[in-house]
Design a protein around this motif. Structure first.
Motif, PDB file in Angstrom:
ATOM      1  N   GLY A 259       0.795  -1.225   0.000  1.00  0.00           N
ATOM      2  CA  GLY A 259       0.000   0.000   0.000  1.00  0.00           C
ATOM      3  C   GLY A 259       0.828   1.276   0.000  1.00  0.00           C
ATOM      4  O   GLY A 259       0.357   2.323  -0.452  1.00  0.00           O
ATOM      5  N   HIS A 260       2.077   1.182   0.492  1.00  0.00           N
ATOM      6  CA  HIS A 260       2.913   2.389   0.598  1.00  0.00           C
ATOM      7  C   HIS A 260       3.591   2.745  -0.722  1.00  0.00           C
ATOM      8  O   HIS A 260       4.181   3.813  -0.852  1.00  0.00           O
ATOM      9  CB  HIS A 260       3.988   2.151   1.658  1.00  0.00           C
ATOM     10  CG  HIS A 260       4.911   1.021   1.292  1.00  0.00           C
ATOM     11  ND1 HIS A 260       4.539  -0.298   1.446  1.00  0.00           N
ATOM     12  CD2 HIS A 260       6.144   1.012   0.726  1.00  0.00           C
ATOM     13  CE1 HIS A 260       5.516  -1.077   1.011  1.00  0.00           C
ATOM     14  NE2 HIS A 260       6.504  -0.306   0.565  1.00  0.00           N
ATOM     15  N   ILE A 261       3.558   1.846  -1.711  1.00  0.00           N
ATOM     16  CA  ILE A 261       4.280   2.109  -2.970  1.00  0.00           C
ATOM     17  C   ILE A 261       3.617   3.262  -3.711  1.00  0.00           C
ATOM     18  O   ILE A 261       2.423   3.224  -4.018  1.00  0.00           O
ATOM     19  CB  ILE A 261       4.341   0.844  -3.864  1.00  0.00           C
ATOM     20  CG1 ILE A 261       5.129  -0.257  -3.149  1.00  0.00           C
ATOM     21  CG2 ILE A 261       4.940   1.167  -5.223  1.00  0.00           C
ATOM     22  CD1 ILE A 261       5.187  -1.573  -3.897  1.00  0.00           C
ATOM     23  N   GLU A 262       4.429   4.267  -4.003  1.00  0.00           N
ATOM     24  CA  GLU A 262       3.945   5.484  -4.647  1.00  0.00           C
ATOM     25  C   GLU A 262       3.256   5.184  -5.978  1.00  0.00           C
ATOM     26  O   GLU A 262       3.835   4.540  -6.845  1.00  0.00           O
ATOM     27  CB  GLU A 262       5.158   6.411  -4.868  1.00  0.00           C
ATOM     28  CG  GLU A 262       4.816   7.704  -5.544  1.00  0.00           C
ATOM     29  CD  GLU A 262       4.918   8.895  -4.586  1.00  0.00           C
ATOM     30  OE1 GLU A 262       5.327   8.694  -3.424  1.00  0.00           O
ATOM     31  OE2 GLU A 262       4.579   9.996  -5.023  1.00  0.00           O
ATOM     32  N   GLY A 263       2.015   5.633  -6.101  1.00  0.00           N
ATOM     33  CA  GLY A 263       1.310   5.495  -7.381  1.00  0.00           C
ATOM     34  C   GLY A 263       0.608   4.162  -7.565  1.00  0.00           C
ATOM     35  O   GLY A 263      -0.150   3.993  -8.511  1.00  0.00           O
ATOM     36  N   LYS A 354       7.443  -9.899  -2.549  1.00  0.00           N
ATOM     37  CA  LYS A 354       8.884  -9.624  -2.683  1.00  0.00           C
ATOM     38  C   LYS A 354       9.203  -9.162  -4.101  1.00  0.00           C
ATOM     39  O   LYS A 354       9.887  -8.152  -4.295  1.00  0.00           O
ATOM     40  CB  LYS A 354       9.674 -10.900  -2.341  1.00  0.00           C
ATOM     41  CG  LYS A 354      11.174 -10.714  -2.368  1.00  0.00           C
ATOM     42  CD  LYS A 354      11.930 -11.997  -2.043  1.00  0.00           C
ATOM     43  CE  LYS A 354      12.269 -12.740  -3.324  1.00  0.00           C
ATOM     44  NZ  LYS A 354      12.987 -14.012  -3.095  1.00  0.00           N
ATOM     45  N   HIS A 355       8.684  -9.877  -5.085  1.00  0.00           N
ATOM     46  CA  HIS A 355       9.016  -9.536  -6.466  1.00  0.00           C
ATOM     47  C   HIS A 355       8.312  -8.265  -6.928  1.00  0.00           C
ATOM     48  O   HIS A 355       8.882  -7.481  -7.685  1.00  0.00           O
ATOM     49  CB  HIS A 355       8.726 -10.715  -7.391  1.00  0.00           C
ATOM     50  CG  HIS A 355       9.715 -11.829  -7.220  1.00  0.00           C
ATOM     51  ND1 HIS A 355      11.035 -11.708  -7.607  1.00  0.00           N
ATOM     52  CD2 HIS A 355       9.607 -13.048  -6.632  1.00  0.00           C
ATOM     53  CE1 HIS A 355      11.687 -12.825  -7.296  1.00  0.00           C
ATOM     54  NE2 HIS A 355      10.848 -13.661  -6.696  1.00  0.00           N
ATOM     55  N   LEU A 356       7.104  -8.040  -6.454  1.00  0.00           N
ATOM     56  CA  LEU A 356       6.425  -6.790  -6.820  1.00  0.00           C
ATOM     57  C   LEU A 356       7.181  -5.597  -6.255  1.00  0.00           C
ATOM     58  O   LEU A 356       7.364  -4.586  -6.942  1.00  0.00           O
ATOM     59  CB  LEU A 356       4.979  -6.802  -6.315  1.00  0.00           C
ATOM     60  CG  LEU A 356       3.958  -7.423  -7.272  1.00  0.00           C
ATOM     61  CD1 LEU A 356       2.616  -7.593  -6.575  1.00  0.00           C
ATOM     62  CD2 LEU A 356       3.783  -6.569  -8.533  1.00  0.00           C
ATOM     63  N   LYS A 357       7.641  -5.723  -5.006  1.00  0.00           N
ATOM     64  CA  LYS A 357       8.417  -4.621  -4.411  1.00  0.00           C
ATOM     65  C   LYS A 357       9.686  -4.381  -5.221  1.00  0.00           C
ATOM     66  O   LYS A 357      10.040  -3.239  -5.509  1.00  0.00           O
ATOM     67  CB  LYS A 357       8.797  -4.971  -2.961  1.00  0.00           C
ATOM     68  CG  LYS A 357       7.656  -4.781  -1.978  1.00  0.00           C
ATOM     69  CD  LYS A 357       8.142  -5.092  -0.563  1.00  0.00           C
ATOM     70  CE  LYS A 357       7.055  -4.887   0.462  1.00  0.00           C
ATOM     71  NZ  LYS A 357       7.395  -5.517   1.745  1.00  0.00           N
ATOM     72  N   ARG A 358      10.369  -5.462  -5.580  1.00  0.00           N
ATOM     73  CA  ARG A 358      11.602  -5.345  -6.359  1.00  0.00           C
ATOM     74  C   ARG A 358      11.315  -4.656  -7.689  1.00  0.00           C
ATOM     75  O   ARG A 358      12.017  -3.712  -8.082  1.00  0.00           O
ATOM     76  CB  ARG A 358      12.176  -6.754  -6.596  1.00  0.00           C
ATOM     77  CG  ARG A 358      13.383  -6.799  -7.539  1.00  0.00           C
ATOM     78  CD  ARG A 358      13.956  -8.199  -7.671  1.00  0.00           C
ATOM     79  NE  ARG A 358      13.044  -9.175  -8.276  1.00  0.00           N
ATOM     80  CZ  ARG A 358      12.792  -9.247  -9.587  1.00  0.00           C
ATOM     81  NH1 ARG A 358      13.339  -8.400 -10.437  1.00  0.00           N
ATOM     82  NH2 ARG A 358      11.954 -10.165 -10.056  1.00  0.00           N
ATOM     83  N   LEU A 359      10.262  -5.087  -8.381  1.00  0.00           N
ATOM     84  CA  LEU A 359       9.974  -4.558  -9.717  1.00  0.00           C
ATOM     85  C   LEU A 359       9.511  -3.115  -9.669  1.00  0.00           C
ATOM     86  O   LEU A 359       9.759  -2.338 -10.583  1.00  0.00           O
ATOM     87  CB  LEU A 359       8.898  -5.411 -10.394  1.00  0.00           C
ATOM     88  CG  LEU A 359       9.351  -6.813 -10.789  1.00  0.00           C
ATOM     89  CD1 LEU A 359       8.146  -7.682 -11.098  1.00  0.00           C
ATOM     90  CD2 LEU A 359      10.297  -6.755 -11.986  1.00  0.00           C
ATOM     91  N   LEU A 360       8.809  -2.767  -8.608  1.00  0.00           N
ATOM     92  CA  LEU A 360       8.284  -1.400  -8.518  1.00  0.00           C
ATOM     93  C   LEU A 360       9.276  -0.490  -7.785  1.00  0.00           C
ATOM     94  O   LEU A 360       8.945   0.607  -7.372  1.00  0.00           O
ATOM     95  CB  LEU A 360       6.901  -1.401  -7.855  1.00  0.00           C
ATOM     96  CG  LEU A 360       5.859  -2.246  -8.609  1.00  0.00           C
ATOM     97  CD1 LEU A 360       4.570  -2.351  -7.835  1.00  0.00           C
ATOM     98  CD2 LEU A 360       5.597  -1.722 -10.012  1.00  0.00           C
ATOM     99  N   GLU A 361      10.508  -1.020  -7.618  1.00  0.00           N
ATOM    100  CA  GLU A 361      11.654  -0.239  -7.135  1.00  0.00           C
ATOM    101  C   GLU A 361      11.448   0.348  -5.746  1.00  0.00           C
ATOM    102  O   GLU A 361      11.666   1.522  -5.512  1.00  0.00           O
ATOM    103  CB  GLU A 361      12.018   0.872  -8.131  1.00  0.00           C
ATOM    104  CG  GLU A 361      12.640   0.289  -9.389  1.00  0.00           C
ATOM    105  CD  GLU A 361      12.703   1.281 -10.534  1.00  0.00           C
ATOM    106  OE1 GLU A 361      12.134   2.374 -10.390  1.00  0.00           O
ATOM    107  OE2 GLU A 361      13.317   0.940 -11.547  1.00  0.00           O
TER     108      GLU A 361
END
Ligand SMILES: *Cc1c(COP(=O)(O)O)cnc(C)c1O
Length: 363
Positions: A259-263, A354-361
Protein backbone atom coordinates in the motif's frame (compact mmCIF):
# COMPACT_ATOMS: atom_id res chain seq x y z
CA UNK A 1 -12.44 -28.61 -2.54
CA UNK A 2 -13.68 -28.25 1.01
CA UNK A 3 -13.88 -31.92 1.96
CA UNK A 4 -17.53 -32.97 1.96
CA UNK A 5 -18.05 -32.73 -1.82
CA UNK A 6 -17.08 -36.36 -2.30
CA UNK A 7 -19.76 -37.55 0.14
CA UNK A 8 -22.50 -35.94 -1.95
CA UNK A 9 -20.96 -37.17 -5.21
CA UNK A 10 -20.43 -40.68 -3.80
CA UNK A 11 -24.08 -40.84 -2.76
CA UNK A 12 -25.18 -39.72 -6.23
CA UNK A 13 -23.06 -42.45 -7.84
CA UNK A 14 -24.30 -45.14 -5.43
CA UNK A 15 -27.94 -44.18 -6.00
CA UNK A 16 -27.41 -43.87 -9.78
CA UNK A 17 -28.57 -40.21 -9.83
CA UNK A 18 -25.97 -39.17 -12.42
CA UNK A 19 -28.19 -37.10 -14.70
CA UNK A 20 -29.89 -33.69 -14.59
CA UNK A 21 -32.25 -34.93 -11.88
CA UNK A 22 -31.69 -36.16 -8.35
CA UNK A 23 -31.67 -35.00 -4.75
CA UNK A 24 -28.49 -32.87 -4.92
CA UNK A 25 -30.26 -30.40 -7.23
CA UNK A 26 -32.99 -29.26 -4.80
CA UNK A 27 -30.39 -29.59 -2.01
CA UNK A 28 -27.97 -27.23 -3.72
CA UNK A 29 -30.76 -24.84 -4.70
CA UNK A 30 -31.95 -24.79 -1.10
CA UNK A 31 -28.41 -23.94 0.08
CA UNK A 32 -28.21 -21.06 -2.43
CA UNK A 33 -31.60 -19.70 -1.30
CA UNK A 34 -30.53 -19.93 2.35
CA UNK A 35 -27.23 -18.18 1.76
CA UNK A 36 -28.59 -15.37 -0.39
CA UNK A 37 -31.92 -15.11 1.43
CA UNK A 38 -33.84 -15.45 -1.82
CA UNK A 39 -37.03 -17.36 -2.53
CA UNK A 40 -36.13 -19.37 -5.64
CA UNK A 41 -32.93 -20.78 -7.11
CA UNK A 42 -32.46 -22.78 -10.32
CA UNK A 43 -29.17 -24.65 -10.82
CA UNK A 44 -27.95 -24.56 -14.44
CA UNK A 45 -25.03 -25.73 -16.57
CA UNK A 46 -23.03 -22.47 -16.60
CA UNK A 47 -23.15 -18.81 -15.71
CA UNK A 48 -23.38 -17.97 -19.40
CA UNK A 49 -26.41 -20.25 -19.84
CA UNK A 50 -27.94 -18.60 -16.76
CA UNK A 51 -27.60 -15.11 -18.24
CA UNK A 52 -29.11 -16.39 -21.50
CA UNK A 53 -32.13 -17.86 -19.68
CA UNK A 54 -32.49 -14.80 -17.43
CA UNK A 55 -32.83 -12.49 -20.44
CA UNK A 56 -35.09 -14.98 -22.23
CA UNK A 57 -37.56 -15.29 -19.33
CA UNK A 58 -37.64 -11.49 -19.01
CA UNK A 59 -38.91 -11.46 -22.58
CA UNK A 60 -35.89 -10.07 -24.45
CA UNK A 61 -36.68 -10.45 -28.16
CA UNK A 62 -34.65 -10.30 -31.38
CA UNK A 63 -33.94 -6.65 -32.19
CA UNK A 64 -34.38 -5.51 -28.58
CA UNK A 65 -31.66 -3.51 -26.87
CA UNK A 66 -30.07 -4.54 -23.55
CA UNK A 67 -28.00 -2.11 -21.49
CA UNK A 68 -24.85 -3.91 -20.36
CA UNK A 69 -21.79 -3.05 -18.26
CA UNK A 70 -18.87 -2.52 -20.62
CA UNK A 71 -16.28 -3.46 -18.00
CA UNK A 72 -16.80 -7.23 -17.80
CA UNK A 73 -15.91 -10.62 -19.22
CA UNK A 74 -17.44 -11.37 -22.62
CA UNK A 75 -19.72 -14.03 -21.08
CA UNK A 76 -21.95 -11.20 -19.78
CA UNK A 77 -22.59 -9.82 -23.25
CA UNK A 78 -22.62 -12.90 -25.51
CA UNK A 79 -26.07 -14.11 -24.37
CA UNK A 80 -27.54 -10.80 -25.61
CA UNK A 81 -26.30 -11.78 -29.07
CA UNK A 82 -27.62 -15.37 -28.66
CA UNK A 83 -31.10 -13.83 -28.41
CA UNK A 84 -30.60 -11.70 -31.52
CA UNK A 85 -30.72 -8.63 -29.30
CA UNK A 86 -28.26 -5.73 -29.27
CA UNK A 87 -26.04 -4.72 -26.35
CA UNK A 88 -25.71 -1.02 -25.52
CA UNK A 89 -22.61 -0.68 -23.36
CA UNK A 90 -22.55 1.53 -20.28
CA UNK A 91 -19.33 2.82 -18.66
CA UNK A 92 -18.25 2.32 -15.05
CA UNK A 93 -17.78 4.80 -12.21
CA UNK A 94 -14.48 5.02 -10.29
CA UNK A 95 -15.66 3.99 -6.78
CA UNK A 96 -16.60 0.37 -7.59
CA UNK A 97 -15.50 0.05 -11.26
CA UNK A 98 -19.09 -1.02 -11.96
CA UNK A 99 -21.93 0.48 -14.03
CA UNK A 100 -22.24 4.23 -13.41
CA UNK A 101 -25.85 5.15 -12.45
CA UNK A 102 -25.63 8.61 -14.08
CA UNK A 103 -24.20 7.17 -17.30
CA UNK A 104 -26.95 4.54 -17.25
CA UNK A 105 -29.54 7.33 -16.95
CA UNK A 106 -27.95 9.16 -19.89
CA UNK A 107 -27.81 6.01 -21.99
CA UNK A 108 -31.51 5.25 -21.41
CA UNK A 109 -32.51 8.84 -22.20
CA UNK A 110 -30.53 8.80 -25.44
CA UNK A 111 -31.98 5.42 -26.53
CA UNK A 112 -35.50 6.70 -25.77
CA UNK A 113 -34.85 9.80 -27.88
CA UNK A 114 -34.09 7.41 -30.78
CA UNK A 115 -37.41 5.69 -30.12
CA UNK A 116 -35.73 2.61 -28.66
CA UNK A 117 -36.89 1.30 -25.31
CA UNK A 118 -34.21 -0.90 -23.65
CA UNK A 119 -35.67 -4.31 -22.71
CA UNK A 120 -33.34 -4.99 -19.76
CA UNK A 121 -30.35 -3.78 -17.77
CA UNK A 122 -27.55 -6.32 -17.29
CA UNK A 123 -25.11 -5.08 -14.71
CA UNK A 124 -22.02 -6.80 -13.35
CA UNK A 125 -20.46 -6.92 -9.88
CA UNK A 126 -16.91 -7.07 -11.17
CA UNK A 127 -14.13 -8.84 -9.27
CA UNK A 128 -16.62 -9.30 -6.40
CA UNK A 129 -17.19 -5.58 -5.75
CA UNK A 130 -20.91 -4.74 -5.52
CA UNK A 131 -22.23 -2.11 -7.91
CA UNK A 132 -24.06 0.97 -6.51
CA UNK A 133 -27.38 -0.85 -6.36
CA UNK A 134 -29.41 1.86 -4.62
CA UNK A 135 -28.71 4.37 -7.40
CA UNK A 136 -28.93 1.80 -10.21
CA UNK A 137 -32.29 0.47 -8.98
CA UNK A 138 -33.64 4.04 -8.72
CA UNK A 139 -32.81 4.62 -12.41
CA UNK A 140 -34.24 1.23 -13.41
CA UNK A 141 -37.46 1.98 -11.52
CA UNK A 142 -37.75 5.46 -12.99
CA UNK A 143 -37.91 3.93 -16.48
CA UNK A 144 -39.53 0.61 -15.51
CA UNK A 145 -36.72 -1.53 -16.98
CA UNK A 146 -36.00 -4.95 -15.39
CA UNK A 147 -32.52 -5.57 -13.96
CA UNK A 148 -30.41 -8.72 -14.19
CA UNK A 149 -27.40 -8.83 -11.87
CA UNK A 150 -24.42 -10.74 -13.20
CA UNK A 151 -22.95 -11.79 -9.85
CA UNK A 152 -20.81 -14.53 -11.43
CA UNK A 153 -17.74 -13.18 -9.62
CA UNK A 154 -19.52 -11.94 -6.52
CA UNK A 155 -21.17 -14.80 -4.63
CA UNK A 156 -20.90 -13.89 -0.95
CA UNK A 157 -20.61 -10.13 -1.57
CA UNK A 158 -23.14 -7.78 0.02
CA UNK A 159 -24.48 -4.30 -0.58
CA UNK A 160 -26.14 -2.51 2.32
CA UNK A 161 -26.18 -5.85 4.15
CA UNK A 162 -28.06 -7.69 1.37
CA UNK A 163 -26.48 -10.36 -0.82
CA UNK A 164 -25.75 -9.26 -4.38
CA UNK A 165 -28.08 -10.88 -6.91
CA UNK A 166 -31.15 -10.07 -4.77
CA UNK A 167 -31.72 -6.46 -5.93
CA UNK A 168 -32.78 -7.02 -9.55
CA UNK A 169 -35.55 -9.24 -10.92
CA UNK A 170 -32.94 -11.98 -11.41
CA UNK A 171 -29.48 -12.64 -10.00
CA UNK A 172 -26.89 -14.83 -11.76
CA UNK A 173 -24.06 -16.85 -10.23
CA UNK A 174 -21.33 -18.95 -11.85
CA UNK A 175 -19.66 -22.05 -10.44
CA UNK A 176 -17.00 -22.28 -13.11
CA UNK A 177 -13.60 -23.60 -11.97
CA UNK A 178 -12.12 -20.10 -11.58
CA UNK A 179 -14.87 -18.65 -9.35
CA UNK A 180 -14.92 -18.33 -5.57
CA UNK A 181 -16.60 -21.75 -5.29
CA UNK A 182 -17.06 -24.24 -8.10
CA UNK A 183 -19.12 -27.20 -9.25
CA UNK A 184 -16.48 -27.85 -11.97
CA UNK A 185 -18.86 -25.93 -14.25
CA UNK A 186 -22.26 -24.52 -13.50
CA UNK A 187 -24.46 -21.55 -12.74
CA UNK A 188 -27.56 -20.57 -10.82
CA UNK A 189 -30.39 -18.11 -11.21
CA UNK A 190 -32.05 -16.56 -8.16
CA UNK A 191 -35.31 -14.64 -8.08
CA UNK A 192 -38.24 -13.75 -5.83
CA UNK A 193 -40.62 -14.41 -8.71
CA UNK A 194 -41.96 -17.97 -8.77
CA UNK A 195 -43.12 -17.72 -12.38
CA UNK A 196 -39.71 -16.62 -13.62
CA UNK A 197 -38.05 -19.48 -11.72
CA UNK A 198 -40.52 -22.03 -13.09
CA UNK A 199 -40.16 -20.74 -16.63
CA UNK A 200 -36.34 -20.90 -16.37
CA UNK A 201 -36.51 -24.48 -15.06
CA UNK A 202 -38.94 -25.45 -17.84
CA UNK A 203 -36.82 -23.93 -20.63
CA UNK A 204 -33.58 -25.41 -19.19
CA UNK A 205 -34.87 -28.97 -19.75
CA UNK A 206 -35.97 -28.68 -23.41
CA UNK A 207 -39.37 -27.04 -22.72
CA UNK A 208 -41.34 -30.28 -22.54
CA UNK A 209 -45.10 -29.63 -22.52
CA UNK A 210 -47.12 -31.52 -19.88
CA UNK A 211 -48.15 -34.32 -22.28
CA UNK A 212 -47.63 -38.12 -22.13
CA UNK A 213 -45.37 -37.86 -25.24
CA UNK A 214 -42.64 -35.42 -26.30
CA UNK A 215 -44.48 -32.26 -27.22
CA UNK A 216 -43.04 -28.76 -27.42
CA UNK A 217 -44.69 -25.39 -27.84
CA UNK A 218 -41.61 -23.30 -27.04
CA UNK A 219 -37.93 -23.44 -27.97
CA UNK A 220 -36.00 -24.86 -25.01
CA UNK A 221 -32.40 -25.53 -24.04
CA UNK A 222 -30.30 -28.26 -22.45
CA UNK A 223 -29.11 -26.02 -19.62
CA UNK A 224 -29.86 -27.95 -16.41
CA UNK A 225 -27.05 -28.71 -13.96
CA UNK A 226 -26.26 -32.38 -13.35
CA UNK A 227 -26.86 -34.03 -9.99
CA UNK A 228 -23.11 -34.82 -9.80
CA UNK A 229 -22.14 -31.14 -10.18
CA UNK A 230 -24.84 -30.14 -7.70
CA UNK A 231 -23.26 -32.59 -5.23
CA UNK A 232 -19.94 -30.77 -5.55
CA UNK A 233 -21.89 -27.53 -5.10
CA UNK A 234 -23.45 -28.68 -1.82
CA UNK A 235 -20.00 -29.43 -0.42
CA UNK A 236 -18.69 -26.10 -1.69
CA UNK A 237 -21.53 -24.11 -0.10
CA UNK A 238 -20.32 -25.39 3.28
CA UNK A 239 -17.00 -23.57 2.76
CA UNK A 240 -18.21 -20.43 0.96
CA UNK A 241 -17.91 -18.17 4.02
CA UNK A 242 -14.43 -19.52 4.66
CA UNK A 243 -13.40 -18.85 1.05
CA UNK A 244 -14.66 -15.25 1.26
CA UNK A 245 -12.68 -14.79 4.47
CA UNK A 246 -9.53 -16.21 2.84
CA UNK A 247 -9.83 -14.00 -0.24
CA UNK A 248 -10.38 -10.93 1.90
CA UNK A 249 -7.32 -11.82 3.99
CA UNK A 250 -5.22 -12.13 0.82
CA UNK A 251 -6.45 -8.70 -0.25
CA UNK A 252 -5.59 -7.19 3.16
CA UNK A 253 -2.15 -8.80 3.05
CA UNK A 254 -1.34 -7.27 -0.36
CA UNK A 255 -2.66 -3.90 0.76
CA UNK A 256 -0.59 -3.93 3.96
CA UNK A 257 2.56 -5.03 2.16
CA UNK A 258 2.30 -2.88 -0.96
CA UNK A 259 0.00 0.00 0.00
CA UNK A 260 2.91 2.39 0.60
CA UNK A 261 4.28 2.11 -2.97
CA UNK A 262 3.95 5.48 -4.65
CA UNK A 263 1.31 5.50 -7.38
CA UNK A 264 0.16 1.90 -6.73
CA UNK A 265 -3.61 1.86 -6.17
CA UNK A 266 -6.00 -0.70 -4.72
CA UNK A 267 -9.76 -0.53 -5.14
CA UNK A 268 -11.14 0.56 -1.73
CA UNK A 269 -14.39 -0.87 -0.44
CA UNK A 270 -17.09 1.85 -0.39
CA UNK A 271 -19.13 2.13 2.79
CA UNK A 272 -22.22 0.18 1.68
CA UNK A 273 -20.13 -2.57 0.06
CA UNK A 274 -18.77 -5.87 1.33
CA UNK A 275 -16.70 -7.50 -1.43
CA UNK A 276 -15.78 -11.17 -1.55
CA UNK A 277 -12.50 -9.90 -3.07
CA UNK A 278 -12.65 -12.67 -5.64
CA UNK A 279 -9.55 -11.20 -7.27
CA UNK A 280 -7.27 -8.53 -5.86
CA UNK A 281 -6.58 -5.95 -8.55
CA UNK A 282 -4.03 -3.13 -8.58
CA UNK A 283 -3.44 -0.08 -10.75
CA UNK A 284 0.27 0.20 -11.48
CA UNK A 285 2.35 3.38 -11.25
CA UNK A 286 3.79 4.74 -14.52
CA UNK A 287 6.06 3.92 -16.31
CA UNK A 288 5.19 0.31 -15.48
CA UNK A 289 2.58 -1.37 -17.62
CA UNK A 290 0.46 -4.42 -16.82
CA UNK A 291 2.25 -6.35 -19.55
CA UNK A 292 5.78 -5.45 -18.37
CA UNK A 293 4.99 -6.51 -14.80
CA UNK A 294 3.09 -9.60 -15.94
CA UNK A 295 6.06 -10.81 -18.02
CA UNK A 296 8.58 -10.02 -15.27
CA UNK A 297 6.53 -11.98 -12.72
CA UNK A 298 6.10 -14.84 -15.19
CA UNK A 299 9.91 -15.22 -15.14
CA UNK A 300 9.53 -16.00 -11.44
CA UNK A 301 6.75 -18.50 -12.19
CA UNK A 302 4.11 -16.12 -10.79
CA UNK A 303 0.95 -15.86 -12.86
CA UNK A 304 -0.92 -12.56 -13.06
CA UNK A 305 -3.64 -11.52 -15.49
CA UNK A 306 -4.63 -8.28 -17.22
CA UNK A 307 -7.97 -6.73 -16.24
CA UNK A 308 -10.92 -7.61 -18.47
CA UNK A 309 -10.69 -5.70 -21.73
CA UNK A 310 -13.90 -3.63 -21.86
CA UNK A 311 -16.60 -4.69 -24.31
CA UNK A 312 -16.73 -1.35 -26.14
CA UNK A 313 -13.06 -1.92 -27.12
CA UNK A 314 -13.64 -5.47 -28.37
CA UNK A 315 -13.59 -6.08 -32.14
CA UNK A 316 -16.73 -8.22 -31.66
CA UNK A 317 -18.69 -5.19 -30.43
CA UNK A 318 -17.08 -2.32 -32.33
CA UNK A 319 -20.34 -1.32 -34.02
CA UNK A 320 -22.48 -1.39 -30.86
CA UNK A 321 -23.61 1.77 -29.05
CA UNK A 322 -21.61 2.85 -26.00
CA UNK A 323 -22.20 5.57 -23.42
CA UNK A 324 -19.31 6.84 -21.34
CA UNK A 325 -15.87 8.41 -20.98
CA UNK A 326 -13.68 5.30 -21.42
CA UNK A 327 -12.83 5.00 -17.69
CA UNK A 328 -12.66 1.20 -18.07
CA UNK A 329 -10.30 1.57 -21.02
CA UNK A 330 -7.96 3.58 -18.80
CA UNK A 331 -8.23 1.02 -15.99
CA UNK A 332 -7.46 -1.72 -18.51
CA UNK A 333 -4.25 0.11 -19.49
CA UNK A 334 -3.02 0.32 -15.87
CA UNK A 335 -4.50 -2.65 -14.05
CA UNK A 336 -3.36 -6.14 -13.10
CA UNK A 337 -5.03 -9.04 -11.25
CA UNK A 338 -2.70 -10.44 -8.59
CA UNK A 339 -2.65 -14.12 -7.62
CA UNK A 340 -5.73 -14.44 -5.38
CA UNK A 341 -6.55 -18.13 -5.03
CA UNK A 342 -7.70 -19.17 -1.57
CA UNK A 343 -5.21 -22.08 -1.81
CA UNK A 344 -2.16 -19.74 -1.90
CA UNK A 345 0.33 -20.43 0.92
CA UNK A 346 1.99 -17.74 3.06
CA UNK A 347 5.30 -18.51 1.32
CA UNK A 348 3.73 -18.00 -2.10
CA UNK A 349 2.16 -14.71 -1.04
CA UNK A 350 5.50 -13.53 0.41
CA UNK A 351 7.15 -14.38 -2.89
CA UNK A 352 4.63 -12.36 -4.93
CA UNK A 353 5.08 -9.35 -2.63
CA UNK A 354 8.88 -9.62 -2.68
CA UNK A 355 9.02 -9.54 -6.47
CA UNK A 356 6.43 -6.79 -6.82
CA UNK A 357 8.42 -4.62 -4.41
CA UNK A 358 11.60 -5.34 -6.36
CA UNK A 359 9.97 -4.56 -9.72
CA UNK A 360 8.28 -1.40 -8.52
CA UNK A 361 11.65 -0.24 -7.13
CA UNK A 362 10.91 -0.07 -3.44
CA UNK A 363 13.00 -1.67 -0.72
C1 LIG B 1 -17.37 -16.31 -15.30
C2 LIG B 1 -18.25 -15.23 -15.67
C3 LIG B 1 -19.45 -15.45 -16.39
C4 LIG B 1 -19.82 -16.77 -17.00
O1 LIG B 1 -19.85 -17.85 -16.17
P1 LIG B 1 -19.55 -19.32 -16.76
O2 LIG B 1 -20.04 -20.21 -15.67
O3 LIG B 1 -18.07 -19.40 -16.96
O4 LIG B 1 -20.31 -19.49 -18.03
C5 LIG B 1 -20.30 -14.38 -16.61
N1 LIG B 1 -19.99 -13.15 -16.20
C6 LIG B 1 -18.85 -12.89 -15.55
C7 LIG B 1 -18.62 -11.48 -15.09
C8 LIG B 1 -17.93 -13.90 -15.28
O5 LIG B 1 -16.78 -13.61 -14.65
Amino acid sequence: MGGHEKNYVQKALEDNWVTTAGPNLPGFEHDICQHTNSRHAVALSSGTATIHLALRVLGVQPGDEVLCSTFTFVASANPILYLGAQPVFVESEPDTWNMCPETLHKAIASRLRLGKRPAAILLVHLYGMPAKMKEIMAVAQEFGIPVVEDAAEALGSRYGGHQVGTFGRIGVFSFNGNKIITTSGGGALITEDEQLAEQARFLSTQAKDPAPYYQHSQMGYNYRMSNISAGIGRGQMEVLEKRVKQRREIHTFYRNQLGHIEGLEFLPEPKACFSNRWLTTVLLPAPHTPESIRLALEEENIETRPLWKPMHLQPLFEHHPYEGDNLSGKLFERGLCLPSSSSLTDEELDKVVKHLKRLLEVT
